[in-house]
Design an enzyme around this catalytic site. Structure first.
Site, PDB file in Angstrom:
ATOM      1  CD  GLU A 163       2.218   3.191 -11.076  1.00 35.15           C
ATOM      2  OE1 GLU A 163       1.713   2.771 -10.014  1.00 35.15           O
ATOM      3  OE2 GLU A 163       3.367   3.669 -11.134  1.00 35.15           O
ATOM      4  CD  GLU A 210       8.224   6.285 -12.336  1.00 38.78           C
ATOM      5  OE1 GLU A 210       7.939   6.509 -11.145  1.00 38.78           O
ATOM      6  OE2 GLU A 210       8.413   5.145 -12.805  1.00 38.78           O
TER       7      GLU A 210
END
Length: 292
Positions: free
Chosen positions: A165, A170
């Site tokens: 991933e 974020e």
């Protein structure tokens, strides 16, 4: 960002490296220093292979799909105990003034107390190597978790986290001046490792203005940048040394994901200080690859 049981503390592996697109060419990865942080439409030696400037009236469904639901029954809460239900409603995502707006709201929907949207390019725009630039403005507030990230098209090494991933950026809303870039990986399904770091503003929050979030992704290496300033990098060697295996999942094809989660193991739930609705506003997505 999402398909994991919990957010593990980031583990910064400070190694220098050189560092997306519809092809499979590698990228030299020289960092172009642009201290103004202004938008770039070209890089020397690279070609713009795909972009969405969000200038039309409706979302381009030849590039994007909606990921609808709460992850149930197979992955309720998307593996992170998140609280939102993702919809395809124009109340939760729409185009306006040349931007994509993803809105998290407080409302009762499908046994959830919050709604939001998650857009993905799986099966439509998938990439291997290059530079991805995404100019966006982030939401703020306890319990908000906006993310721009990537998952593998094929689970070559098995289910998460073994096939990897890539979290381009974020933010957790109670730390609105700080963003994170991370990879998740592991030698086997359910055995998770990660390498990440963070970038903080000298003043203000990422909700105040747009910033350009980038990854420069090459064979065996990835860099993370904010406004062209590099703050983290990994290499095949650093990941291999951490995991103790030659499994390196980041030389495969990945697709893009844009979403705003509400709640979850990392940000925690909204509280009395949280003001909703909140939005992540995306000005553009641009993918460059080496000119062949």
């Amino acid at each position: 960002m999402k398909y994991r049981n919990s957010y593990l503390g980031v583990m910064c592996l400070s190694l220098g490296l050189v560092a997306c697109g519809g092809g499979s060419s590698s990228t030299s990865g020289e960092v172009v220093v642009d201290t103004t942080g202004e938008s770039r439409t070209s890089y020397e030696g690279m070609t713009l292979v795909w972009a969405d400037e969000f200038e039309s009236e409706t979302l381009d469904l030849s590039s994007w799909s909606y990921d609808v639901g709460d992850g149930c029954p197979s992955l309720c809460g998307w593996g992170n105990n998140e609280l939102e239900y993702y919809t395809s409603s124009s109340d939760n995502s729409y185009l306006a003034d040349g931007n994509l707006v993803i809105v998290a709201k407080s409302e009762n929907i499908q046994n959830s107390s919050y709604s939001s949207a998650k857009l993905i390019t799986r099966g439509k725009r998938e990439f291997k190597y290059g530079r991805i630039d995404i100019r966006a403005k982030m939401p703020t507030g306890q319990g908000l978790w906006p993310a721009i990230w990537m998952l593998p098209t094929d689970n070559v090494y098995g289910s998460w986290p073994a096939s990897g991933e890539i979290d381009i950026v974020e933010l957790v809303g109670h730390e609105a001046d700080r963003v994170h870039g991370t990879v998740h990986f592991g030698p086997a399904v359910g055995v998770s490792q990660n390498s990440g770091s963070s970038y903080s503003l000298a003043a203000g929050e990422f909700a105040d203005d747009f910033h350009v979030f980038s990854t420069v992704w090459a064979e065996d290496s990835i860099q993370w940048l904010v406004d062209d300033v590099r703050y983290h990098s990994i290499s095949r060697a650093s990941v291999g040394a951490t995991v103790g295996t030659e499994n390196y999942p980041f030389n495969e094809t990945f697709y893009l994901i844009l979403n705003v989660a509400v709640g979850g193991n990392w940000p925690g739930a909204p509280d009395g200080t949280t003001e909703l609705p909140q939005s992540m506003t995306v000005d553009y997505v641009r993918v460059f690859q080496d000119t062949e």
